[in-house]
Write a protein that holds these residues in place. Structure first.
Motif, PDB file in Angstrom:
ATOM      1  N   MET A   1      15.285  30.112  53.873  1.00  0.00           N
ATOM      2  CA  MET A   1      15.220  31.186  54.857  1.00  0.00           C
ATOM      3  C   MET A   1      13.869  31.145  55.565  1.00  0.00           C
ATOM      4  N   LYS A   2      13.889  31.451  56.861  1.00  0.00           N
ATOM      5  CA  LYS A   2      12.665  31.525  57.660  1.00  0.00           C
ATOM      6  C   LYS A   2      12.525  32.938  58.217  1.00  0.00           C
ATOM      7  N   VAL A   3      11.388  33.561  57.930  1.00  0.00           N
ATOM      8  CA  VAL A   3      11.175  34.948  58.336  1.00  0.00           C
ATOM      9  C   VAL A   3       9.908  35.061  59.173  1.00  0.00           C
ATOM     10  N   MET A   4      10.038  35.607  60.373  1.00  0.00           N
ATOM     11  CA  MET A   4       8.872  35.889  61.201  1.00  0.00           C
ATOM     12  C   MET A   4       8.564  37.374  61.101  1.00  0.00           C
ATOM     13  N   LEU A   5       7.310  37.689  60.838  1.00  0.00           N
ATOM     14  CA  LEU A   5       6.857  39.065  60.691  1.00  0.00           C
ATOM     15  C   LEU A   5       5.905  39.405  61.833  1.00  0.00           C
ATOM     16  N   SER A   6       5.961  40.658  62.300  1.00  0.00           N
ATOM     17  CA  SER A   6       5.018  41.095  63.321  1.00  0.00           C
ATOM     18  C   SER A   6       4.757  42.587  63.183  1.00  0.00           C
ATOM     19  N   GLY A   7       3.493  42.928  63.159  1.00  0.00           N
ATOM     20  CA  GLY A   7       3.076  44.328  63.084  1.00  0.00           C
ATOM     21  C   GLY A   7       1.575  44.331  63.213  1.00  0.00           C
ATOM     22  N   GLY A   8       1.023  45.276  63.959  1.00  0.00           N
ATOM     23  CA  GLY A   8      -0.424  45.204  64.151  1.00  0.00           C
ATOM     24  C   GLY A   8      -1.062  46.500  64.548  1.00  0.00           C
ATOM     25  N   GLY A   9      -2.377  46.429  64.629  1.00  0.00           N
ATOM     26  CA  GLY A   9      -3.177  47.570  65.039  1.00  0.00           C
ATOM     27  C   GLY A   9      -3.808  48.282  63.873  1.00  0.00           C
ATOM     28  N   THR A  10      -2.971  48.744  62.924  1.00  0.00           N
ATOM     29  CA  THR A  10      -3.481  49.480  61.772  1.00  0.00           C
ATOM     30  C   THR A  10      -2.850  48.961  60.491  1.00  0.00           C
ATOM     31  N   GLY A  11      -3.466  49.302  59.372  1.00  0.00           N
ATOM     32  CA  GLY A  11      -2.928  48.896  58.081  1.00  0.00           C
ATOM     33  C   GLY A  11      -1.547  49.456  57.811  1.00  0.00           C
ATOM     34  N   GLY A  12      -1.256  50.627  58.406  1.00  0.00           N
ATOM     35  CA  GLY A  12       0.057  51.234  58.220  1.00  0.00           C
ATOM     36  C   GLY A  12       1.191  50.398  58.765  1.00  0.00           C
ATOM     37  N   HIS A  13       0.896  49.523  59.724  1.00  0.00           N
ATOM     38  CA  HIS A  13       1.901  48.611  60.255  1.00  0.00           C
ATOM     39  C   HIS A  13       1.890  47.270  59.528  1.00  0.00           C
ATOM     40  N   ILE A  14       0.758  46.916  58.973  1.00  0.00           N
ATOM     41  CA  ILE A  14       0.598  45.582  58.389  1.00  0.00           C
ATOM     42  C   ILE A  14       1.041  45.512  56.934  1.00  0.00           C
ATOM     43  N   TYR A  15       0.625  46.483  56.127  1.00  0.00           N
ATOM     44  CA  TYR A  15       0.899  46.410  54.694  1.00  0.00           C
ATOM     45  C   TYR A  15       2.383  46.460  54.337  1.00  0.00           C
ATOM     46  N   PRO A  16       3.221  47.227  55.060  1.00  0.00           N
ATOM     47  CA  PRO A  16       4.652  47.148  54.751  1.00  0.00           C
ATOM     48  C   PRO A  16       5.223  45.747  54.960  1.00  0.00           C
ATOM     49  N   ALA A  17       4.766  45.060  56.005  1.00  0.00           N
ATOM     50  CA  ALA A  17       5.248  43.701  56.266  1.00  0.00           C
ATOM     51  C   ALA A  17       4.832  42.757  55.149  1.00  0.00           C
ATOM     52  N   LEU A  18       3.597  42.890  54.696  1.00  0.00           N
ATOM     53  CA  LEU A  18       3.112  42.013  53.621  1.00  0.00           C
ATOM     54  C   LEU A  18       3.778  42.340  52.291  1.00  0.00           C
ATOM     55  N   ALA A  19       4.053  43.629  52.052  1.00  0.00           N
ATOM     56  CA  ALA A  19       4.753  44.016  50.825  1.00  0.00           C
ATOM     57  C   ALA A  19       6.169  43.443  50.831  1.00  0.00           C
ATOM     58  N   LEU A  20       6.812  43.472  51.998  1.00  0.00           N
ATOM     59  CA  LEU A  20       8.142  42.873  52.122  1.00  0.00           C
ATOM     60  C   LEU A  20       8.086  41.376  51.831  1.00  0.00           C
ATOM     61  N   ALA A  21       7.069  40.702  52.366  1.00  0.00           N
ATOM     62  CA  ALA A  21       6.930  39.257  52.138  1.00  0.00           C
ATOM     63  C   ALA A  21       6.823  38.948  50.647  1.00  0.00           C
ATOM     64  N   ASP A  22       6.105  39.781  49.920  1.00  0.00           N
ATOM     65  CA  ASP A  22       5.961  39.562  48.473  1.00  0.00           C
ATOM     66  C   ASP A  22       7.304  39.685  47.753  1.00  0.00           C
ATOM     67  N   VAL A  23       8.116  40.656  48.178  1.00  0.00           N
ATOM     68  CA  VAL A  23       9.435  40.831  47.562  1.00  0.00           C
ATOM     69  C   VAL A  23      10.321  39.615  47.849  1.00  0.00           C
ATOM     70  N   ILE A  24      10.290  39.164  49.089  1.00  0.00           N
ATOM     71  CA  ILE A  24      11.116  38.008  49.457  1.00  0.00           C
ATOM     72  C   ILE A  24      10.673  36.764  48.681  1.00  0.00           C
ATOM     73  N   LYS A  25       9.372  36.598  48.520  1.00  0.00           N
ATOM     74  CA  LYS A  25       8.856  35.441  47.773  1.00  0.00           C
ATOM     75  C   LYS A  25       9.364  35.439  46.341  1.00  0.00           C
ATOM     76  N   GLU A  26       9.451  36.635  45.739  1.00  0.00           N
ATOM     77  CA  GLU A  26       9.954  36.740  44.370  1.00  0.00           C
ATOM     78  C   GLU A  26      11.423  36.331  44.293  1.00  0.00           C
ATOM     79  N   LYS A  27      12.195  36.732  45.279  1.00  0.00           N
ATOM     80  CA  LYS A  27      13.635  36.492  45.248  1.00  0.00           C
ATOM     81  C   LYS A  27      14.016  35.112  45.791  1.00  0.00           C
ATOM     82  N   GLU A  28      13.267  34.653  46.790  1.00  0.00           N
ATOM     83  CA  GLU A  28      13.554  33.347  47.392  1.00  0.00           C
ATOM     84  C   GLU A  28      12.230  32.618  47.636  1.00  0.00           C
TER      85      GLU A  28
END
Length: 365
Positions: A1-28
Motif C-alpha cells: 500500500m502507498k499512502v500520501m499524507l498532508s497536513g500542516g501549519g500546527t501540531g494539531g494537524h500534523i500529529y494525527p497524520a503521524l499517529a495514523l502512519a504508526d498504526v498503518i506501519k504496525e498493521k502493514e
C-alpha cells in the motif's frame, strides 16, 4: 500500500497524520509513505525526524480583511495544486489523507482532480476552512466530534476520533513527580496552556498562588519557555512566594507521560489536548482559547462539559478565584473527580487509530 499524507501549519494537524502512519506501519509494515507539507509550517521540523519522506509546497493563508495578499494566496494555491499533481503522479499513492491546513487543500484538490481516493480528517467540533472546501470531492471524512458531522455532506462522515488518543492510551509512564521535587503520594493539579504557555492561564495562576499555597494538593504550572521569566518577575514584584507544593516550569517535553500521573488537568480545549486527556480518562478544567477560527475550542469544551467529562471556564471569567474554585471542586471531592474520570474515558475514543486505518482500507478496497 502507498499512502500520501498532508497536513500542516500546527501540531494539531500534523500529529494525527503521524499517529495514523504508526498504526498503518504496525498493521502493514511494507506500506510506503510520503508526507507533503509546507515551507512555512512546523511540519518541516517534525516530519523529517520520523524518517517519512517529506516534500514541501509554497502556500499561505487568506487574510480576513481585504488585501492584495489574497491574490498571491490564490496564485500560490493554483501553483501548489499543479506541483502536487506531479508529486502524486511520481509517487502513485493508493490514497491521499489530509488532516488540515492550507497545504492539505492543495494536495487533496490535486488528488481529487486525478481521481485518487481521498480521506480528510477533522479534529475539531467545528470544521476548518480547508476541510469544508475539500468535503464535496472527498471519498470519506473522519471526524473526532459528533457535532462536526453537520458541516459535511450527508453519508460521507464516520466518527473515528483522533488517532493521537490511541497513541497516548498505549503509552506506559514511569514518570515520577519526584523529578520536580514533589511527592507521588499527593494529588496534583497540572496547569498547561500549550507548548508556549498561555498568558491568561498564567495570570490566573499567579493570582491564585496565595490560595494554592494553603492547599494539600500539589500544583504544577507549565508557564512556557518565553513566559516563565515574566511570571517569576511578577511573582516577585507582588511579594508572593511559592510553597513547597507548587512548581513553575518552562516546558515539559514528555507531556503525555506526565499527564498520566496528574489528578486534574487545566488546559486549552484544542483537539490534541482533548484527545489525549480523554484517552487517559483525566478530569479537566478547560479554558478555551477565544482566538481560534470559528471559536471551535469553546465548542470542543462544551462537548466534554455536556458529557460530564470536564469543567470549563471562559477566558473572560478566568481569574484566581474561579481557577481555585474549579480546582477545589475536583481535588477535594473524590466522588465528583471519580465520576468525571469515568465520563472522560467514555468520551475518549481509544481505538481511533484503528478506526482511521479501517476507513482508509474501505476507500481503497
Amino acid at each position: 500500500m502507498k499512502v500520501m499524507l498532508s497536513g500542516g501549519g500546527t501540531g494539531g494537524h500534523i500529529y494525527p497524520a503521524l499517529a495514523l502512519a504508526d498504526v498503518i506501519k504496525e498493521k502493514e509494515p511494507e506500506t510506503a509513505f510520503l508526507y507533503v507539507g509546507s515551507f512555512r509550517g512546523v511540519e518541516k521540523n517534525i516530519v523529517p525526524k520520523t524518517g517519512i519522506p517529506f516534500k514541501q509546497l509554497h502556500v499561505q493563508g487568506f487574510k480576513r480583511s481585504l488585501s492584495l495578499d489574497n491574490f498571491k494566496t490564490v496564485w500560490l494555491f493554483l501553483k501548489a495544486v499543479k506541483q502536487a499533481k506531479n508529486i502524486i503522479k511520481d509517487f502513485q499513492p493508493d490514497v491521499v489523507v489530509g488532516t488540515g491546513g492550507y497545504v492539505s487543500g492543495a494536495v487533496l484538490k490535486a488528488a481529487q482532480e486525478l481521481h485518487i481516493p481521498t480521506v480528510i480528517h477533522e479534529q475539531n467540533s467545528v470544521a476548518g476552512v480547508t476541510n469544508k472546501f475539500l468535503a464535496k470531492g472527498a471519498t470519506k471524512i473522519g471526524i473526532a466530534f459528533p457535532d462536526a458531522e453537520a458541516f459535511f455532506p450527508a453519508g460521507k462522515t464516520e466518527l473515528i476520533g483522533n488517532p493521537r488518543a490511541q497513541e497516548v492510551a498505549k503509552m506506559q509512564s514511569d514518570f515520577s513527580w519526584q523529578t520536580y521535587g514533589l511527592s507521588d503520594d499527593k494529588k496534583t493539579l497540572l496547569i498547561f496552556g500549550g507548548s508556549q504557555g498561555a498568558p491568561a492561564i498564567n495570570l490566573a495562576t499567579l493570582e491564585a498562588i496565595p490560595a494554592f499555597n494553603k492547599r494539600d494538593y500539589q500544583v504544577v504550572l507549565v508557564a512556557g519557555p518565553k513566559r516563565i521569566d515574566n511570571f517569576m518577575r511578577m511573582l516577585d514584584e507582588q511579594g508572593k512566594t511559592l510553597s513547597a507544593n507548587i512548581k513553575v516550569l518552562p516546558y515539559i517535553d514528555n507531556m503525555p507521560a506526565v499527564m498520566q500521573k496528574a489528578s486534574v488537568l487545566v488546559s486549552r480545549a484544542g483537539a490534541t489536548s482533548i484527545a489525549e486527556l480523554t484517552a487517559l480518562g483525566l478530569p479537566s478544567i478547560l479554558v478555551p482559547s477565544p482566538f481560534v477560527t470559528g471559536d471551535h475550542q469553546t465548542k470542543n469544551a462544551k462537548s466534554l462539559v455536556d458529557a460530564g467529562a470536564a469543567l470549563s471556564i471562559k477566558e473572560p471569567d478566568l481569574n484566581g478565584e474561579s481557577l481555585v474554585k474549579a480546582a477545589d471542586a475536583l481535588l477535594t471531592n473524590d466522588a465528583q473527580a471519580k465520576a468525571m474520570e469515568g465520563q472522560s474515558k467514555k468520551v475518549g475514543i481509544r481505538d481511533a487509530g484503528d478506526r482511521f486505518y479501517h476507513l482508509i482500507k474501505e476507500v481503497i478496497d
